[in-house]
Scaffold this motif. Structure first.
Motif, PDB file in Angstrom:
ATOM      1  N   VAL A 115       0.811  -1.217   0.000  1.00 19.52           N
ATOM      2  CA  VAL A 115       0.000   0.000   0.000  1.00 19.52           C
ATOM      3  C   VAL A 115       0.846   1.269   0.000  1.00 19.52           C
ATOM      4  O   VAL A 115       0.370   2.324  -0.392  1.00 19.52           O
ATOM      5  N   VAL A 116       2.086   1.198   0.479  1.00 15.98           N
ATOM      6  CA  VAL A 116       2.993   2.347   0.405  1.00 15.98           C
ATOM      7  C   VAL A 116       4.333   1.858  -0.129  1.00 15.98           C
ATOM      8  O   VAL A 116       4.848   0.828   0.308  1.00 15.98           O
ATOM      9  N   VAL A 138      -2.251  13.746   9.737  1.00 13.36           N
ATOM     10  CA  VAL A 138      -3.380  13.660   8.813  1.00 13.36           C
ATOM     11  C   VAL A 138      -2.808  13.655   7.403  1.00 13.36           C
ATOM     12  O   VAL A 138      -2.193  14.641   6.984  1.00 13.36           O
ATOM     13  N   PRO A 139      -2.927  12.552   6.645  1.00 13.89           N
ATOM     14  CA  PRO A 139      -2.317  12.494   5.313  1.00 13.89           C
ATOM     15  C   PRO A 139      -2.982  13.485   4.355  1.00 13.89           C
ATOM     16  O   PRO A 139      -4.204  13.620   4.334  1.00 13.89           O
ATOM     17  N   LYS A 177      -4.538   8.098  -0.245  1.00 14.37           N
ATOM     18  CA  LYS A 177      -5.388   7.075  -0.856  1.00 14.37           C
ATOM     19  C   LYS A 177      -5.664   5.943   0.124  1.00 14.37           C
ATOM     20  O   LYS A 177      -6.784   5.421   0.185  1.00 14.37           O
ATOM     21  N   LEU A 178      -4.637   5.543   0.883  1.00 14.86           N
ATOM     22  CA  LEU A 178      -4.819   4.478   1.869  1.00 14.86           C
ATOM     23  C   LEU A 178      -5.809   4.909   2.946  1.00 14.86           C
ATOM     24  O   LEU A 178      -6.694   4.129   3.345  1.00 14.86           O
ATOM     25  N   ALA A 179      -5.678   6.153   3.428  1.00 17.11           N
ATOM     26  CA  ALA A 179      -6.602   6.646   4.448  1.00 17.11           C
ATOM     27  C   ALA A 179      -8.031   6.667   3.925  1.00 17.11           C
ATOM     28  O   ALA A 179      -8.988   6.344   4.657  1.00 17.11           O
ATOM     29  N   LEU A 218       3.112   1.859   9.472  1.00 19.19           N
ATOM     30  CA  LEU A 218       2.028   2.797   9.746  1.00 19.19           C
ATOM     31  C   LEU A 218       0.867   2.071  10.399  1.00 19.19           C
ATOM     32  O   LEU A 218       0.669   0.877  10.194  1.00 19.19           O
ATOM     33  N   ASP A 219       0.107   2.797  11.197  1.00 16.47           N
ATOM     34  CA  ASP A 219      -1.247   2.403  11.570  1.00 16.47           C
ATOM     35  C   ASP A 219      -2.172   3.466  11.004  1.00 16.47           C
ATOM     36  O   ASP A 219      -1.943   4.676  11.201  1.00 16.47           O
ATOM     37  N   VAL A 220      -3.202   3.045  10.280  1.00 15.14           N
ATOM     38  CA  VAL A 220      -4.098   3.979   9.612  1.00 15.14           C
ATOM     39  C   VAL A 220      -5.494   3.814  10.203  1.00 15.14           C
ATOM     40  O   VAL A 220      -6.054   2.714  10.192  1.00 15.14           O
ATOM     41  N   ILE A 221      -6.058   4.911  10.716  1.00 12.93           N
ATOM     42  CA  ILE A 221      -7.366   4.896  11.379  1.00 12.93           C
ATOM     43  C   ILE A 221      -8.369   5.615  10.505  1.00 12.93           C
ATOM     44  O   ILE A 221      -8.136   6.736  10.043  1.00 12.93           O
TER      45      ILE A 221
END
Length: 619
Positions: free
Chosen positions: A246-247, A345-346, A353-355, A253-256
């Motif tokens: 994904v990256v 915050v991306p 895109k992942l977020a 990373l942890d994505v919430i």
């Protein structure tokens, strides 16, 4: 309503505060950089406060606080108190699904990979969590072709060790055979290390090594070995494909992602290690308190990272919006990890895109949750409001207790108490009563005994200090229901009057016809509309009280019938008793059997047969 503490008594320091109701129960826990400034916000005109906050302050009777040294300690203390007390007005998780993990028992003599759920154990490395157990099992099946570790239980390992023969997995090259000494300890440990690195996301080295081993085997003309390595390499690549990249930079990373409405919020978390998604977790938050999005994200960070994370805490946590006090949460995560953690915050690129993908997953989960619970959630709220209005109750009956009696011609008399909190069964609060003072068939006397025992226990608990209360009967109901008509209602009213609880606990009775509810001092019953949510709620609690009472009655009856006939017979132990009832067809068949029938059983000694016959025939 809670009274404002005297001026100057609240410290201007960080800490955690707790609001308590009239019974000493903690109903809300919060944290503050300055206890004095934060608590002052609660002592203003209720019209200026959010509705749920105003309701909490109106319910509370006292407020206490604990002062600490800094903001991080206040945050950790707040979470600890929320976990201990589960206050009504704090947000709470309503999705208690146990997610599966891929675990490696590194503490075992011969470590093994396996699928595990529930509480984590020492000496086990966890990877995940995953949404579905079958996905882990498919991945594990592929990995065992490359990392042939034992996947059997300890008992099976020991059994094959004693037999000196390996199981089928060894023959199909999914196990290296530690049970029969087919693999050296050093080589097995290396397989374990390789598997752990692979699960951590370090896949390139494994692939390069297998490619090199395959090329070497081919150049040495060891074509069978080269073919086996080729198959392992294919399995590894299939497993890698399941871990989506994904990256590109291979970051941790942890994505919430969050999707919310006024009542609830669905949360999805993707755990990314070395650029690949290694696990995901989702839960739903019941937004009991009024929180802005930044405050909600802060609470979610506390839920996620107060307990040890299965894949550790990464250097970066991506969130949809900065938490209310980003420095506080970064300091907290740094204390947990040991090195600096960035909350971001991306804004663009792969991370944005992942977020968006994670947030889309959260939105889909919220839709599914709404479809599943919307009618139930709304009907429960309507039912409580309708009950309060129809029965003229002082407050919404958040805790309802219903009592029922059960017996068979006056024998095995029992009573049941079932509890609904927020219109949901709370089975940990259910209680069963074996009637002690009533002889014969007298439902009124039995009901009086049960209510007297329960409410007397409440009075004893109520008068104790909060720290000494045991919790079994510490809290009174907002509505006490008895099964029956005016007679049962008069019994309940008399018990409440005798215990001086009539002004504290509202009471009603349910007649055999569900639409009739009797109240003290009213000759005519209250008739609830047949399609109302309140009537449906009363039907549910009445059915549950019947079921609970009858179940207990049957347990006592079965136990009495079995023990009264075949118990305490010399020479008839449990094993013989089970065999006797099984071969003859039950306890009644044993009672009907003749002495000759009993003596014809070759395995039953004659003296025991005579004793059984004498006991069952009263001779």
């Amino acid at each position: 309503m809670v009274e404002r503490p005297p001026a100057g008594t609240i410290p201007d320091a960080p800490g955690s505060y707790q609001f308590k109701d009239a019974h000493g129960r903690v109903i809300y826990v919060g944290k503050a950089k300055s206890l004095r400034q934060r608590l002052s916000n609660y002592f203003q005109n209720p019209r200026n406060m959010p509705p749920r906050t105003a309701q909490m302050v109106a319910t509370a009777e006292t407020v206490e606080w604990i002062q600490v040294r800094n903001d991080v300690e206040a945050f950790m203390l707040e979470y600890s108190l929320i976990k201990q007390h589960r206050p009504r007005f704090n947000i709470r998780l309503v999705d208690d699904k146990s997610y599966p993990f891929l675990a490696v028992t590194v503490g075992d003599e011969w470590p093994r990979p396996m699928v595990m759920r529930g509480k984590r154990r020492k000496g086990v490395r966890y990877f995940g969590p995953y949404a579905h157990a079958y996905a882990i099992r498919d991945t594990l099946d592929l990995l065992l072709r490359t990392f042939p570790l034992r996947s059997c239980s300890d008992n099976k390992l020991e059994r094959h060790r004693k037999l000196g023969k390996p199981c089928l997995l060894f023959h199909i090259e999914k196990c290296s055979g530690p049970c029969v000494g087919e693999v050296e300890r050093e080589h097995y440990d290396r397989l374990v290390e390789d598997l752990l690195r692979f699960l951590e996301g370090d896949t390139d080295e494994i692939v390069r090594r297998l490619e090199g081993e395959m090329a070497t085997a081919a150049s040495d003309l060891e074509f069978e070995r080269a073919a086996r390595i080729r198959d392992r390499l294919t399995a590894v690549r299939k497993a890698i494909e399941r871990q989506q990249m994904v990256v590109e930079k291979g970051e941790d990373l942890d994505v919430i992602g969050i999707a919310e409405d006024e009542l609830e919020a669905a949360v999805q978390v993707f755990f990314v290690r070395r650029g690949r998604v290694l696990g995901r977790k989702g839960f739903v938050v019941d937004k009991v308190e009024d929180l802005a999005e930044g405050e909600l994200i802060g609470r979610i960070l506390g839920e996620l990272y107060q307990e040890p994370a299965p894949l550790g805490i990464p250097r970066t946590v991506l969130v949809p919006e900065d938490p209310d006090d980003i420095a506080l949460y970064e300091d907290f995560l740094e204390a947990q990890r040991g090195t600096r953690v960035s909350i971001r915050v991306p804004q663009r690129g792969d991370k944005r895109k992942l977020a968006e993908t994670v947030t889309r997953n959260a939105s889909e989960e919220l839709v599914r949750h709404r479809l599943k619970r919307a009618s139930d959630h709304n009907s429960r709220s309507r039912a409580l409001n309708e009950l309060q209005e129809a029965l003229d109750l002082p407050t919404s009956p958040l805790r309802i207790e219903c009592y029922d009696m059960s017996h068979l011609q006056g024998t095995d008399y029992v009573g049941s108490m079932v509890v609904l909190e927020d219109a949901l069964p709370k089975k940990s609060e259910y209680r069963r009563f074996k009637i002690k003072t009533v002889a014969g068939n007298d439902d009124f006397a039995a009901m009086e005994e049960v209510l007297t025992r329960r409410l007397s226990a409440y009075k004893v608990e109520r008068d104790k200090p909060v720290s000494e209360r045991e919790g079994r009967f510490s809290y009174p109901p907002q509505l006490l229901l008895v099964d029956g008509g005016k007679g049962q209602l008069s019994v309940a009213t008399r018990v409440l009057d005798e215990l001086d609880l009539a002004d504290e606990i509202p009471v009603a009775s349910l007649a055999k016809r569900f639409e009739e509810v009797y109240l003290p001092g009213q000759a005519d019953p209250v008739r609830l509309p047949r399609q109302s949510d309140a009537l449906y709620l009363l039907q549910r609690i009445r059915d549950e009280s019947h079921r609970f009472a009858i179940t207990y009655h049957r347990q006592l009856r079965d136990k009495r019938m079995t023990r009264s006939v075949l118990d305490d017979i010399p020479g008839l132990g449990e094993t013989r008793k089970k065999r006797l009832t099984k071969e003859l067809g039950g306890v009644r068949a044993v009672q009907a059997a003749s002495l000759e029938d009993l003596k014809s059983l070759s395995w039953l000694p004659d003296k025991v047969a005579e004793a059984v016959h004498a006991k069952t025939h009263g001779t």
